[in-house]
Design an enzyme around this catalytic site. Structure first.
Site, PDB file in Angstrom:
ATOM      1  N   GLY A 319       0.820  -1.201   0.000  1.00 56.62           N
ATOM      2  CA  GLY A 319       0.000   0.000   0.000  1.00 56.62           C
ATOM      3  C   GLY A 319       0.858   1.257   0.000  1.00 56.62           C
ATOM      4  O   GLY A 319       0.533   2.243  -0.672  1.00 56.62           O
ATOM      5  N   TRP A 322       2.294   1.613  -3.455  1.00 63.09           N
ATOM      6  CA  TRP A 322       1.274   2.088  -4.395  1.00 63.09           C
ATOM      7  C   TRP A 322       1.291   3.611  -4.486  1.00 63.09           C
ATOM      8  O   TRP A 322       1.065   4.181  -5.562  1.00 63.09           O
ATOM      9  CB  TRP A 322      -0.108   1.616  -3.924  1.00 63.09           C
ATOM     10  CG  TRP A 322      -1.247   2.104  -4.777  1.00 63.09           C
ATOM     11  CD1 TRP A 322      -1.786   1.495  -5.871  1.00 63.09           C
ATOM     12  CD2 TRP A 322      -1.998   3.318  -4.601  1.00 63.09           C
ATOM     13  NE1 TRP A 322      -2.817   2.233  -6.387  1.00 63.09           N
ATOM     14  CE2 TRP A 322      -2.969   3.363  -5.624  1.00 63.09           C
ATOM     15  CE3 TRP A 322      -1.941   4.362  -3.680  1.00 63.09           C
ATOM     16  CZ2 TRP A 322      -3.878   4.411  -5.747  1.00 63.09           C
ATOM     17  CZ3 TRP A 322      -2.847   5.411  -3.799  1.00 63.09           C
ATOM     18  CH2 TRP A 322      -3.799   5.427  -4.818  1.00 63.09           C
ATOM     19  N   HIS A 323       1.589   4.272  -3.368  1.00 68.38           N
ATOM     20  CA  HIS A 323       1.546   5.728  -3.352  1.00 68.38           C
ATOM     21  C   HIS A 323       2.691   6.369  -4.127  1.00 68.38           C
ATOM     22  O   HIS A 323       2.549   7.491  -4.615  1.00 68.38           O
ATOM     23  CB  HIS A 323       1.566   6.246  -1.906  1.00 68.38           C
ATOM     24  CG  HIS A 323       0.246   6.115  -1.225  1.00 68.38           C
ATOM     25  ND1 HIS A 323      -0.196   4.945  -0.657  1.00 68.38           N
ATOM     26  CD2 HIS A 323      -0.750   7.023  -1.027  1.00 68.38           C
ATOM     27  CE1 HIS A 323      -1.395   5.129  -0.130  1.00 68.38           C
ATOM     28  NE2 HIS A 323      -1.753   6.376  -0.345  1.00 68.38           N
ATOM     29  N   GLY A 324       3.798   5.707  -4.239  1.00 67.02           N
ATOM     30  CA  GLY A 324       4.890   6.322  -4.976  1.00 67.02           C
ATOM     31  C   GLY A 324       6.123   5.453  -5.035  1.00 67.02           C
ATOM     32  O   GLY A 324       6.342   4.595  -4.172  1.00 67.02           O
ATOM     33  N   PHE A 471       0.110  10.051  -7.889  1.00 61.51           N
ATOM     34  CA  PHE A 471       0.057   8.620  -7.592  1.00 61.51           C
ATOM     35  C   PHE A 471      -0.761   7.864  -8.647  1.00 61.51           C
ATOM     36  O   PHE A 471      -0.796   6.664  -8.626  1.00 61.51           O
ATOM     37  CB  PHE A 471      -0.534   8.375  -6.203  1.00 61.51           C
ATOM     38  CG  PHE A 471       0.168   9.160  -5.123  1.00 61.51           C
ATOM     39  CD1 PHE A 471       1.538   9.274  -5.124  1.00 61.51           C
ATOM     40  CD2 PHE A 471      -0.557   9.794  -4.137  1.00 61.51           C
ATOM     41  CE1 PHE A 471       2.194   9.993  -4.139  1.00 61.51           C
ATOM     42  CE2 PHE A 471       0.087  10.518  -3.139  1.00 61.51           C
ATOM     43  CZ  PHE A 471       1.458  10.630  -3.152  1.00 61.51           C
TER      44      PHE A 471
END
Length: 471
Positions: A319, A322-324, A471
């Protein structure tokens, strides 16, 4: 094209005017064209990626549903996942992993002479990739039947209000709304207008006024000390909340005006008492996606305590990633994984020290709320820094020496945050996200006027794009 721009206001006015006079099928063609135009305003070349995801998952969904052999069904699911994750990896993560590998080998005394590629990140790719993947996975699980109408599916993938920053919709929720005729009602229009007003307040008043206060510290961590670091960290907590939930409110409001109901993505997250509660309130569409398509397939809590903790940690690590494509996002995900594990470990102790008196329970409630908000803010420090190397610098500079600066940041928050905090408090207290609509007319109108006045007097229009666009 930003929501907080005159261009978008004009764009939506034209689209909405046409939408109101067209019939259902023509509305869908209009939505598809408007969505592609909206996305193409960033970079028209990346429309090809949306088209690839749309066509691949449309075909794979049909083939998975029609196939009778398990191997064939599995093969088309793999094709869908490889196509989507391949594009996501290539454009978002290839350079990150290539550079990380290069640094690792250099530290081991090995020089690698290869070319690391850098791409402009297609805006919103993480959102629509997860959205289309859930469609084929649900069909594979026999939880959803595919649509045979390519237009309807294309609108589901590219629906412009939530295309570039979510929420991450499920086909079982949004696709039927695309397929069926929408009926506009007065309550939907009222709710939509309220959400748009609230969203603009959160974005251009709260988030955009916090942004320069945050940048002053986090862009130059070696030059910040004491209270200014603490103030900037708290300011970022409200910047990212106002920015992301503001986008979601505007997206939901616009959708309401067109007869759509897209999912709630935020529910007063800073009233959370523990990490599990937080992830039921923050970025709900992502947390539920990770739960349904990653945590549970990994085994969830079915394999015993150790495996449960492993699955929680892996889910939050991914997770964070996923953001960066950066190690500080990985660290942020790992940190929240540790919070979730730590909370489970401490549950027996927390239940023992729970006060029994009413006053004691209220005090304990606010102690827990304040304490977890502090833990959340430390996580936001990991999220906001440019590099993990900045974290020890900031932590050291908080106390060596402690400086009572940051007065501007504190004063700005004291002036701008009360309306947001009051609204969130009443929503939390009543459990009603539309509590404002139940207030007496004079109070309700005063609330609208107050938010609008803040937007006019302190709002930053067309200045700062939304954080989650990256993102």
């Amino acid at each position: 094209m930003l929501f907080n721009s005159i261009d978008f206001v004009l764009f939506f006015a034209v689209v909405y005017g046409l939408y109101l006079v067209l019939r259902h099928r023509a509305q869908n063609w209009l939505l598809l064209g408007a969505s592609y135009f909206f996305y193409g305003c960033w970079d028209w070349r990346f429309l090809s990626l949306i088209l690839i995801s749309t066509l691949v998952d449309y075909v794979c969904g049909l083939k998975i549903h029609e196939a009778t052999r398990p191997g064939t069904r599995r093969g088309f699911l793999v094709l869908s996942m490889v196509s989507n994750l391949g594009l996501l990896f290539f454009f978002k993560y290839f350079g990150f992993f290539a550079e990380s590998a290069q640094v690792l080998f250099q530290r081991l005394g090995m020089e690698l002479d290869w070319v690391t590629l850098h791409f402009v990140l297609p805006v919103g790719i993480s959102f629509y990739t997860f959205q289309t993947m859930s469609y084929t996975i649900d069909i594979y699980r026999r939880e959803l039947k595919p649509t045979r109408d390519l237009l309807d599916f294309a609108v589901f993938v590219a629906f412009f209000p939530q295309l570039v920053a979510g929420p991450i919709e499920r086909a079982r929720h949004l696709l039927p709304q695309v397929q069926l005729r929408r009926v506009l009602t007065y309550p939907m229009i009222r709710e939509g207008c309220w959400l748009i007003l609230l969203g603009y307040f959160k974005k251009v008043v709260i988030a955009d006024n916090m942004a320069p206060l945050v940048a002053t510290v986090f862009d130059h961590p070696d030059q910040a000390y004491g209270l200014s670091i603490l103030a900037a960290t708290v300011a970022f907590a409200f910047q990212i909340y106002g920015d992301f939930s503001g986008y979601t409110d505007i997206a939901r409001g616009i959708s309401k005006l067109m007869g759509f109901d897209i999912m709630l993505n935020f529910r007063m997250p800073y009233f959370a008492l523990n990490p599990q509660d937080f992830w039921k309130r923050w970025h709900i569409s992502l947390s539920t996606w990770l739960r349904d398509y990653l945590y549970i397939p990994l085994g969830g809590n079915r394999g015993g305590t150790v495996f449960t903790y492993r699955n929680l940690t892996l889910t939050m690590l991914l997770g964070g990633l996923w953001h960066g494509a950066a190690w500080h996002f990985v660290a942020w995900g790992a940190y929240h994984g540790l919070l979730l594990v730590g909370h489970r470990l401490l549950l027996p102790i927390l239940s023992l020290i729970q006060p029994t008196s009413l006053i004691g329970q209220r005090v304990w409630h606010w102690v827990r709320l304040t304490g977890f908000f502090g833990l959340t803010c430390f996580g936001w420090m990991l999220f906001r820094v440019e590099s993990l190397a900045d974290v020890p610098v900031l932590l050291s500079n908080i106390v060596q020496p402690f400086a009572w600066n940051g007065k501007v940041a504190m004063l700005t928050m004291a002036c701008l945050l009360p309306p947001l905090l009051i609204l969130d408090y009443w929503q939390e207290k009543t459990g009603d996200l539309l509590v404002v609509k139940r207030w007496p007319a004079p109070v309700r109108l005063a609330t609208y006027a107050t938010l609008f006045a803040f937007i006019v007097m302190t709002g930053w229009v067309e200045r700062i794009e939304f954080i989650y666009f990256q993102f």
